[in-house]
Design an enzyme around this catalytic site. Structure first.
Site, PDB file in Angstrom:
ATOM      1  N   ARG A  95      95.940  -3.592  70.232  1.00  0.00           N
ATOM      2  CA  ARG A  95      97.224  -3.355  69.738  1.00  0.00           C
ATOM      3  C   ARG A  95      97.829  -2.381  70.724  1.00  0.00           C
ATOM      4  O   ARG A  95      97.029  -1.473  71.351  1.00  0.00           O
ATOM      5  CB  ARG A  95      97.079  -2.849  68.319  1.00  0.00           C
ATOM      6  N   HIS A 111      89.701  -2.633  81.394  1.00  0.00           N
ATOM      7  CA  HIS A 111      90.466  -4.014  81.232  1.00  0.00           C
ATOM      8  C   HIS A 111      89.399  -4.768  82.460  1.00  0.00           C
ATOM      9  O   HIS A 111      89.309  -4.481  83.381  1.00  0.00           O
ATOM     10  CB  HIS A 111      91.875  -3.765  81.858  1.00  0.00           C
ATOM     11  N   ASP A 152      98.190  -2.097  79.819  1.00  0.00           N
ATOM     12  CA  ASP A 152      97.325  -2.254  80.940  1.00  0.00           C
ATOM     13  C   ASP A 152      98.269  -1.646  82.281  1.00  0.00           C
ATOM     14  O   ASP A 152      98.077  -2.063  83.454  1.00  0.00           O
ATOM     15  CB  ASP A 152      97.023  -3.928  81.733  1.00  0.00           C
ATOM     16  N   ALA A 180      79.584  -5.257  85.025  1.00  0.00           N
ATOM     17  CA  ALA A 180      80.446  -3.987  85.809  1.00  0.00           C
ATOM     18  C   ALA A 180      81.018  -3.187  84.891  1.00  0.00           C
ATOM     19  O   ALA A 180      81.192  -1.817  85.082  1.00  0.00           O
ATOM     20  CB  ALA A 180      81.741  -4.754  86.712  1.00  0.00           C
ATOM     21  N   GLU A 181      81.501  -3.552  83.763  1.00  0.00           N
ATOM     22  CA  GLU A 181      82.115  -2.606  82.851  1.00  0.00           C
ATOM     23  C   GLU A 181      81.011  -1.417  82.276  1.00  0.00           C
ATOM     24  O   GLU A 181      81.458  -0.156  82.178  1.00  0.00           O
ATOM     25  CB  GLU A 181      82.691  -3.243  81.491  1.00  0.00           C
TER      26      GLU A 181
HETATM   27  C1  GRF Z   1      86.125  -5.969  77.287  1.00  0.00           C
HETATM   28  O1  GRF Z   1      86.171  -7.139  78.081  1.00  0.00           O
HETATM   29  C2  GRF Z   1      86.959  -4.997  77.898  1.00  0.00           C
HETATM   30  O2  GRF Z   1      87.410  -5.265  79.349  1.00  0.00           O
HETATM   31  C3  GRF Z   1      88.044  -5.428  76.831  1.00  0.00           C
HETATM   32  O3  GRF Z   1      87.484  -5.703  75.716  1.00  0.00           O
HETATM   33  C4  GRF Z   1      86.166  -6.282  75.956  1.00  0.00           C
HETATM   34  C5  GRF Z   1      85.150  -5.744  75.053  1.00  0.00           C
HETATM   35  O4  GRF Z   1      85.437  -6.098  73.854  1.00  0.00           O
HETATM   36  N1  GRF Z   1      88.906  -4.157  76.788  1.00  0.00           N
HETATM   37  P1  GRF Z   1      84.410  -5.487  72.968  1.00  0.00           P
HETATM   38  O5  GRF Z   1      83.589  -4.284  73.083  1.00  0.00           O
HETATM   39  O6  GRF Z   1      83.158  -6.847  73.149  1.00  0.00           O
HETATM   40  O7  GRF Z   1      84.959  -5.873  71.399  1.00  0.00           O
END
Ligand code: GRF
Length: 199
Positions: A95, A111, A152, A180-181
């Protein structure tokens, strides 16, 4: 609040709307690095999501606060103020927020693209990775950035890059970006901790 002038662990709030994989990542990183911080609340924009079940499993207080319109986010920030949260990490939160002045530079998002590419309204989930592949990009990645009132959009803290490989599908690329995240958000928490003045 512990945003400067102290090296006590951060009190961190997590906002999510879905499966909570990012919550898993942050909780496991902080379990190994408790001197950096602890997650003290999870807020979901939606009831019944897996991320709330995970918060319960981790014994983290959690609640649903709907956010249909940006102005609804006032209730979220009031809640975060009441429990003394230092920083918020968006973790699959879908949101648009309206960030109060007192929360400026205290909310981070991750992101799954190299912002400014493939970002903004409508770029979420597999749509991002599908667009990256269709555009013939040779690399993608993720971006940790401060959150403002535009999707973003806020100042970038760091990016992690991954290659786009021949034969990638949105799913295989999403998996690589998510790995990578799992590096990027912990790095961001370390950066925030390192930028705290010590006294
Ligand atoms: C990831 O791809 C992140 O980049 C984005 O939400 C995804 C993760 O969501 N902001 P979740 O933790 O699997 O619900």
């Amino acid at each position: 609040m512990n945003v400067g002038g102290s090296s006590a662990p951060f009190s961190i709030g997590i906002l999510l709307s879905g499966t909570g994989r990012t919550l898993d990542n942050i909780v496991s990183f902080l379990a190994e690095n408790p001197e950096l911080g602890h997650v003290d609340t999870v807020v979901s924009s939606r009831p019944g999501v897996l991320g709330l079940d995970k918060a319960a499993k981790y014994d983290i207080p959690h609640r649903v606060i709907p956010c249909q319109q940006p102005e609804d986010s006032a209730a979220i920030f009031d809640h975060l103020d009441q429990i003394g949260i230092d920083f918020v990490l968006l973790a699959g939160w879908l949101r648009l927020l309206r960030i109060p002045e007192r929360w400026s530079q205290r909310v981070l998002n991750i992101h799954p693209s190299l912002i400014p590419k493939f970002s903004g309204k409508g770029f979420y989930g597999s749509r991002v990775h599908k667009a990256v592949i269709e555009a013939g990009e040779s690399e993608s990645g993720c971006t940790v950035h401060y959150v403002d009132d535009v999707y973003d959009h806020g100042r970038i803290l760091l990016q992690e890059r991954v290659p786009v490989q021949a034969g990638d599908t949105a799913e295989t690329l999403a998996d690589r970006v998510f790995q990578a995240e799992c590096v990027a958000y912990p790095k961001a928490i370390r950066l925030l901790a390192a930028s705290r003045p010590t006294n």
